[in-house]
Design a protein around this motif. Sequence first.
Motif, mmCIF file in Angstrom:
data_model
loop_
_atom_site.group_PDB
_atom_site.id
_atom_site.type_symbol
_atom_site.label_atom_id
_atom_site.label_comp_id
_atom_site.label_asym_id
_atom_site.label_seq_id
_atom_site.Cartn_x
_atom_site.Cartn_y
_atom_site.Cartn_z
ATOM 1 N N LEU A 1 0.790 -1.473 -0.052
ATOM 2 C CA LEU A 1 -0.040 -0.055 0.076
ATOM 3 C C LEU A 1 0.735 1.121 -0.023
ATOM 4 O O LEU A 1 0.709 2.296 -0.646
ATOM 5 C CB LEU A 1 -0.990 -0.007 1.215
ATOM 6 C CG LEU A 1 -2.140 -1.069 1.251
ATOM 7 C CD1 LEU A 1 -2.944 -1.096 2.635
ATOM 8 C CD2 LEU A 1 -2.994 -0.808 0.166
ATOM 9 N N LYS A 2 1.851 1.155 0.680
ATOM 10 C CA LYS A 2 2.815 2.383 0.886
ATOM 11 C C LYS A 2 3.293 2.406 -0.396
ATOM 12 O O LYS A 2 3.754 3.774 -0.764
ATOM 13 C CB LYS A 2 3.719 2.383 1.898
ATOM 14 C CG LYS A 2 3.215 2.412 3.279
ATOM 15 C CD LYS A 2 4.328 2.155 4.268
ATOM 16 C CE LYS A 2 3.823 2.520 5.747
ATOM 17 N NZ LYS A 2 4.770 2.252 6.740
ATOM 18 N N GLY A 3 3.536 1.684 -1.234
ATOM 19 C CA GLY A 3 4.152 1.928 -2.503
ATOM 20 C C GLY A 3 3.313 2.204 -3.831
ATOM 21 O O GLY A 3 3.647 2.665 -4.703
ATOM 22 N N LEU A 4 2.056 2.542 -3.236
ATOM 23 C CA LEU A 4 0.903 2.990 -4.263
ATOM 24 C C LEU A 4 0.696 4.395 -4.092
ATOM 25 O O LEU A 4 0.335 4.988 -2.822
ATOM 26 C CB LEU A 4 -0.303 2.186 -4.132
ATOM 27 C CG LEU A 4 -0.375 0.784 -4.511
ATOM 28 C CD1 LEU A 4 -1.648 0.131 -4.065
ATOM 29 C CD2 LEU A 4 -0.109 0.692 -5.941
ATOM 30 N N PRO A 5 0.682 5.196 -5.061
ATOM 31 C CA PRO A 5 0.659 6.769 -4.865
ATOM 32 C C PRO A 5 -0.996 7.109 -4.724
ATOM 33 O O PRO A 5 -1.168 8.246 -4.100
ATOM 34 C CB PRO A 5 0.767 7.290 -6.361
ATOM 35 C CG PRO A 5 0.598 6.020 -7.401
ATOM 36 C CD PRO A 5 0.886 4.965 -6.474
ATOM 37 N N ASN A 6 -1.901 6.397 -4.815
ATOM 38 C CA ASN A 6 -3.416 6.448 -4.647
ATOM 39 C C ASN A 6 -3.825 5.831 -3.338
ATOM 40 O O ASN A 6 -4.910 5.883 -3.217
ATOM 41 C CB ASN A 6 -4.213 6.239 -5.715
ATOM 42 C CG ASN A 6 -4.014 4.576 -6.093
ATOM 43 O OD1 ASN A 6 -2.916 4.259 -6.074
ATOM 44 N ND2 ASN A 6 -5.158 4.048 -6.494
#
Length: 369
Positions: A159-164
């Motif tokens: 999740l932390k790797g997703l910009p949204n």
Amino acid sequence: MNKQVVVVGAGVIGLLTAFNLAMKGAQVTVCEQGEVGRESSWAGGGIVSPLYPWRYSAAVTALAHWSQDFYPQLAERLLASTGIDPEVHTTGLYWLDLPEQDQALEWAEQQQRPLREVDIAQVYDAVPVLGPGFAQAIYMAGVANVRNPRLVKALTAALKGLPNVTVHEQCQVRGFVHGQGRVTGVDIVTDSGARVLGADDVVLCAGAWSGDLLRTLDLELPVQPVKGQMILFKCAEDFLPSMVLANGRYAIPRRDGHILVGSTLEYTGYDKQPTQQALESLKASAFELLPALEEAEVVGHWAGLRPGSPEGVPFIGQVPEHPGLWLNCGHFRNGLVLAPASCQLLCDLLSGAAPIIDPAPYAPAGRLG
């Protein structure tokens, strides 16, 4: 999916719900009242099967089978994207001296699951550390366990790797905000004060605390905290080749030699304090199952709160009285087992996609007080 979605709760159900919605293109904000994944998701054993699958309804079975088939690819995907291995460890599971063995075998035949009777001598050959005195056994090959703390870490990293996606810890949701006849956000409190977090949709994944939040809308969700205690031993890596279960207690081997033994079932409200009485009871069960554990080091003893629900059937879908408010909660003892299917089904329903399974048995409509 061009939507702003708030997910309330950051256990495995909340994290995977957020991940699925984000992969569909939604802007997702996750609100967790404590630390990510530190409640039931961290405390459980992680067997990727209900303990007694034949005792459950078709609704639970449908979610369990979909999830069991999906877990290996979920683990591979998370490992590839985060470098964190959730350790889906396929060992098979022996049920020993099961009173309803015939019922279990009949269920397996109907469901076409690889559960079979095994001669007890073969069990002792396969599991030499097993305690004496067991007379009969059934075995299901292919049953895995997932190392739930690592699964939480992998999902959090993904999740932390997703910009949204934004994840807020220590973020207390006090209630829901309405506008134009629907839920339009949540009322939150953080270290920086109180504010409203707007959204097109809100998904409640708060586990044992879900009922408290729905009470702010004068709705009664039949979900209550059910305490479970576990102990953890450290053994050699090859100590226990398979999961074993007898008299309601189980032993789960991790790849590195840790052995989990659980668990209790206690209706004591929100009390999460481990007790000496439970520790002694769990040790007695552990030594009966695997006598060599008497010489092993106990490296952990903890308690968690399961979201108890009637017959263990989770609530998945929109709350009809409050459009824009969705539930994905009430998984009782099977949150880790049912998570992949539950979260995919919720995402399908919220996004308008064809659902992976019939959603009717999980719909909140008619099930709330």
